[in-house]
Write a protein that holds these residues in place. Sequence first.
Motif, PDB file in Angstrom:
ATOM      1  N   ILE A 243       0.632  -1.312   0.057  1.00 44.65           N
ATOM      2  CA  ILE A 243       0.130  -0.004   0.129  1.00 44.65           C
ATOM      3  C   ILE A 243       0.795   1.352   0.086  1.00 44.65           C
ATOM      4  O   ILE A 243       1.585   1.527   0.831  1.00 44.65           O
ATOM      5  CB  ILE A 243      -0.948  -0.089   1.169  1.00 44.65           C
ATOM      6  N   LYS A 244       0.513   2.084  -1.020  1.00 43.98           N
ATOM      7  CA  LYS A 244       1.472   3.457  -0.967  1.00 43.98           C
ATOM      8  C   LYS A 244       0.507   4.514  -0.621  1.00 43.98           C
ATOM      9  O   LYS A 244      -0.723   4.650  -0.842  1.00 43.98           O
ATOM     10  CB  LYS A 244       1.876   3.635  -2.459  1.00 43.98           C
ATOM     11  N   SER A 245       0.946   5.637   0.170  1.00 50.43           N
ATOM     12  CA  SER A 245       0.358   6.476   0.767  1.00 50.43           C
ATOM     13  C   SER A 245       1.193   7.843   0.652  1.00 50.43           C
ATOM     14  O   SER A 245       2.363   7.603   0.967  1.00 50.43           O
ATOM     15  CB  SER A 245      -0.224   6.242   2.358  1.00 50.43           C
ATOM     16  N   ASP A 246       0.675   9.205   0.574  1.00 49.28           N
ATOM     17  CA  ASP A 246       1.186  10.108   0.691  1.00 49.28           C
ATOM     18  C   ASP A 246       1.035  10.632   1.955  1.00 49.28           C
ATOM     19  O   ASP A 246      -0.255  10.775   2.574  1.00 49.28           O
ATOM     20  CB  ASP A 246       0.751  11.256  -0.644  1.00 49.28           C
ATOM     21  N   MET A 247       2.109  11.205   2.576  1.00 38.57           N
ATOM     22  CA  MET A 247       1.743  11.846   3.977  1.00 38.57           C
ATOM     23  C   MET A 247       2.219  13.323   3.988  1.00 38.57           C
ATOM     24  O   MET A 247       3.401  13.694   3.698  1.00 38.57           O
ATOM     25  CB  MET A 247       2.642  11.013   5.063  1.00 38.57           C
ATOM     26  N   SER A 248       1.452  14.173   4.770  1.00 34.34           N
ATOM     27  CA  SER A 248       1.840  15.652   4.565  1.00 34.34           C
ATOM     28  C   SER A 248       1.481  15.750   6.140  1.00 34.34           C
ATOM     29  O   SER A 248       0.766  15.244   7.056  1.00 34.34           O
ATOM     30  CB  SER A 248       0.777  16.584   4.054  1.00 34.34           C
ATOM     31  N   PHE A 249       2.558  16.691   6.744  1.00 34.91           N
ATOM     32  CA  PHE A 249       2.690  16.934   8.259  1.00 34.91           C
ATOM     33  C   PHE A 249       2.876  18.298   8.487  1.00 34.91           C
ATOM     34  O   PHE A 249       3.788  19.236   7.780  1.00 34.91           O
ATOM     35  CB  PHE A 249       3.939  16.139   8.777  1.00 34.91           C
TER      36      PHE A 249
ATOM     37  N   GLY B  43       2.469  29.752  16.456  1.00 36.03           N
ATOM     38  CA  GLY B  43       1.665  30.408  15.239  1.00 36.03           C
ATOM     39  C   GLY B  43       3.099  30.348  14.079  1.00 36.03           C
ATOM     40  O   GLY B  43       2.656  30.419  12.883  1.00 36.03           O
ATOM     41  N   ILE B  44       4.143  29.567  14.418  1.00 38.84           N
ATOM     42  CA  ILE B  44       5.109  29.328  13.188  1.00 38.84           C
ATOM     43  C   ILE B  44       4.966  28.133  12.639  1.00 38.84           C
ATOM     44  O   ILE B  44       5.130  27.264  13.180  1.00 38.84           O
ATOM     45  CB  ILE B  44       6.470  29.557  13.883  1.00 38.84           C
ATOM     46  N   PRO B  45       4.633  27.868  11.292  1.00 42.19           N
ATOM     47  CA  PRO B  45       4.414  26.764  10.560  1.00 42.19           C
ATOM     48  C   PRO B  45       5.765  26.026  10.234  1.00 42.19           C
ATOM     49  O   PRO B  45       6.615  26.503   9.994  1.00 42.19           O
ATOM     50  CB  PRO B  45       3.528  27.148   9.421  1.00 42.19           C
ATOM     51  N   ILE B  46       5.577  24.691  10.600  1.00 41.64           N
ATOM     52  CA  ILE B  46       6.674  23.835  10.018  1.00 41.64           C
ATOM     53  C   ILE B  46       5.931  22.629   9.344  1.00 41.64           C
ATOM     54  O   ILE B  46       5.263  22.065   9.727  1.00 41.64           O
ATOM     55  CB  ILE B  46       7.385  22.972  11.152  1.00 41.64           C
ATOM     56  N   ARG B  47       6.328  22.449   8.148  1.00 44.83           N
ATOM     57  CA  ARG B  47       5.666  21.371   7.175  1.00 44.83           C
ATOM     58  C   ARG B  47       6.512  20.589   6.460  1.00 44.83           C
ATOM     59  O   ARG B  47       7.769  20.782   6.401  1.00 44.83           O
ATOM     60  CB  ARG B  47       4.881  22.283   6.127  1.00 44.83           C
ATOM     61  N   ASN B  48       6.006  19.233   6.302  1.00 48.16           N
ATOM     62  CA  ASN B  48       6.836  18.186   5.746  1.00 48.16           C
ATOM     63  C   ASN B  48       5.988  17.441   4.997  1.00 48.16           C
ATOM     64  O   ASN B  48       5.010  17.180   5.192  1.00 48.16           O
ATOM     65  CB  ASN B  48       7.760  17.393   6.657  1.00 48.16           C
ATOM     66  N   SER B  49       6.524  16.523   3.889  1.00 47.04           N
ATOM     67  CA  SER B  49       5.862  15.698   3.120  1.00 47.04           C
ATOM     68  C   SER B  49       6.914  14.363   2.876  1.00 47.04           C
ATOM     69  O   SER B  49       7.641  14.758   2.699  1.00 47.04           O
ATOM     70  CB  SER B  49       5.191  16.277   1.918  1.00 47.04           C
ATOM     71  N   MET B  50       6.029  13.459   2.629  1.00 48.14           N
ATOM     72  CA  MET B  50       6.790  11.997   2.313  1.00 48.14           C
ATOM     73  C   MET B  50       6.009  11.175   1.781  1.00 48.14           C
ATOM     74  O   MET B  50       4.724  11.286   1.593  1.00 48.14           O
ATOM     75  CB  MET B  50       7.440  11.836   3.610  1.00 48.14           C
ATOM     76  N   GLN B  51       6.485   9.892   1.534  1.00 49.14           N
ATOM     77  CA  GLN B  51       5.497   8.971   1.063  1.00 49.14           C
ATOM     78  C   GLN B  51       5.637   7.641   2.086  1.00 49.14           C
ATOM     79  O   GLN B  51       6.970   7.281   2.283  1.00 49.14           O
ATOM     80  CB  GLN B  51       5.960   8.525  -0.347  1.00 49.14           C
ATOM     81  N   VAL B  52       4.942   6.909   2.332  1.00 51.99           N
ATOM     82  CA  VAL B  52       4.847   5.451   3.378  1.00 51.99           C
ATOM     83  C   VAL B  52       4.405   4.483   2.547  1.00 51.99           C
ATOM     84  O   VAL B  52       3.250   4.476   1.553  1.00 51.99           O
ATOM     85  CB  VAL B  52       4.022   5.856   4.436  1.00 51.99           C
ATOM     86  N   VAL B  53       5.310   3.320   2.327  1.00 50.60           N
ATOM     87  CA  VAL B  53       4.816   2.106   1.702  1.00 50.60           C
ATOM     88  C   VAL B  53       4.682   1.129   2.635  1.00 50.60           C
ATOM     89  O   VAL B  53       5.717   1.006   3.441  1.00 50.60           O
ATOM     90  CB  VAL B  53       5.989   1.711   0.763  1.00 50.60           C
ATOM     91  N   SER B  54       3.416   0.516   2.670  1.00 48.38           N
ATOM     92  CA  SER B  54       3.187  -0.382   3.844  1.00 48.38           C
ATOM     93  C   SER B  54       2.884  -1.596   3.266  1.00 48.38           C
ATOM     94  O   SER B  54       2.309  -1.867   2.000  1.00 48.38           O
ATOM     95  CB  SER B  54       2.366   0.110   4.822  1.00 48.38           C
ATOM     96  N   TYR B  55       3.239  -2.959   4.204  1.00 48.88           N
ATOM     97  CA  TYR B  55       3.036  -4.190   3.559  1.00 48.88           C
ATOM     98  C   TYR B  55       1.975  -4.718   4.706  1.00 48.88           C
ATOM     99  O   TYR B  55       2.556  -4.971   5.874  1.00 48.88           O
ATOM    100  CB  TYR B  55       4.120  -4.997   3.325  1.00 48.88           C
ATOM    101  N   ARG B  56       0.842  -5.147   4.256  1.00 47.04           N
ATOM    102  CA  ARG B  56      -0.356  -5.728   5.290  1.00 47.04           C
ATOM    103  C   ARG B  56      -0.779  -6.894   4.967  1.00 47.04           C
ATOM    104  O   ARG B  56      -1.052  -7.387   3.571  1.00 47.04           O
ATOM    105  CB  ARG B  56      -1.429  -4.748   5.195  1.00 47.04           C
ATOM    106  N   VAL B  57      -1.344  -7.657   5.858  1.00 45.04           N
ATOM    107  CA  VAL B  57      -2.161  -8.783   5.692  1.00 45.04           C
ATOM    108  C   VAL B  57      -3.352  -8.723   6.206  1.00 45.04           C
ATOM    109  O   VAL B  57      -3.550  -7.793   7.194  1.00 45.04           O
ATOM    110  CB  VAL B  57      -1.471 -10.124   6.067  1.00 45.04           C
ATOM    111  N   ASP B  58      -4.654  -9.503   5.874  1.00 48.28           N
ATOM    112  CA  ASP B  58      -5.809  -9.269   6.498  1.00 48.28           C
ATOM    113  C   ASP B  58      -5.856  -9.740   7.736  1.00 48.28           C
ATOM    114  O   ASP B  58      -6.691  -9.259   8.552  1.00 48.28           O
ATOM    115  CB  ASP B  58      -6.915  -9.869   5.764  1.00 48.28           C
ATOM    116  N   SER B  59      -5.033 -10.744   7.938  1.00 51.79           N
ATOM    117  CA  SER B  59      -5.137 -11.358   9.389  1.00 51.79           C
ATOM    118  C   SER B  59      -4.148 -10.759  10.590  1.00 51.79           C
ATOM    119  O   SER B  59      -4.219 -11.459  11.603  1.00 51.79           O
ATOM    120  CB  SER B  59      -4.677 -12.709   9.289  1.00 51.79           C
ATOM    121  N   GLN B  60      -3.653  -9.731  10.142  1.00 51.32           N
ATOM    122  CA  GLN B  60      -2.912  -9.280  11.324  1.00 51.32           C
ATOM    123  C   GLN B  60      -3.071  -7.547  11.521  1.00 51.32           C
ATOM    124  O   GLN B  60      -3.460  -6.716  10.729  1.00 51.32           O
ATOM    125  CB  GLN B  60      -1.433  -9.219  10.802  1.00 51.32           C
ATOM    126  N   ILE B  61      -2.753  -7.242  12.923  1.00 50.26           N
ATOM    127  CA  ILE B  61      -3.438  -6.024  13.447  1.00 50.26           C
ATOM    128  C   ILE B  61      -2.545  -4.808  12.780  1.00 50.26           C
ATOM    129  O   ILE B  61      -2.762  -3.964  12.276  1.00 50.26           O
ATOM    130  CB  ILE B  61      -3.368  -5.826  14.798  1.00 50.26           C
TER     131      ILE B  61
END
Length: 233
Positions: A179-185, A191-209
């Motif tokens: 599963i690929k996801s875009d992440m923004s933070f 009041g001072i903004p700090i921004r970052n962005s990245m990509q997360v790639v996760s590997y999952r199975v239906d039977s695991q939390i």
Amino acid sequence: MKVLVFLLLIITTITSKGWAQDCLGMTLKAGTSYEMSTFNAKDKPTGKISYQVKDVHKEGSSTVMDITAQFEDEKGKQRTPYVIHYTCTGNELIADLSGMMQSMQATAMKDAEMKLKSNKLVYPGKLSVGQKLSDGQMEAEMVSNGNTMMNMNMVMSNRQVESKAPITTPAGTFDTYKIKSDMSFESRVMGIPIRNSMQVVSYRVDSQIFDIKSETYNKNGKLMGYTLLTKAN
């Protein structure tokens, strides 16, 4: 930045101890434990996160799990434990991400009050290649003496199941969905903004939390670090 990486690694987790509940192909029982090991981009261990299911109970038609998480760095130093709540509805698994904010509050802003606005990430009961998943979000603010000290907002968007791939870890071999996801933070301190962005790639199975493996890449596509499921019982 350390707080951000910690959150990602982590993204980067029974009222009666003998009671168990089956949901979405998973047997949910108090006392069940998991260990996720974390590594940097050069495969050097950076710590581990130990999870233990402390309580499983019914809320209406859903099954709710209270899971304690304990982070330990590569030197064996432990952070303050925190609690993650997972809800299994029978159709989907919902992760309550507020535990990560609790951990940050304990280490960075001990005297501040945490106020959550949104805090969940949803996984469908059955994954399939090409499937698009709903966005996940965690939004909170830290308040001290009536003043907002920090706002934090993390959004996981464009979540899509790309393929199936076998993954082998010390916990076993799993036929996972990638599963690929875009992440923004974004965080705002006074009041001072700090921004970052990245990509997360996760590997999952239906039977695991938890994810079997999760990789974090910066906005230029460079690997920052990853986690592996190393123990499960």
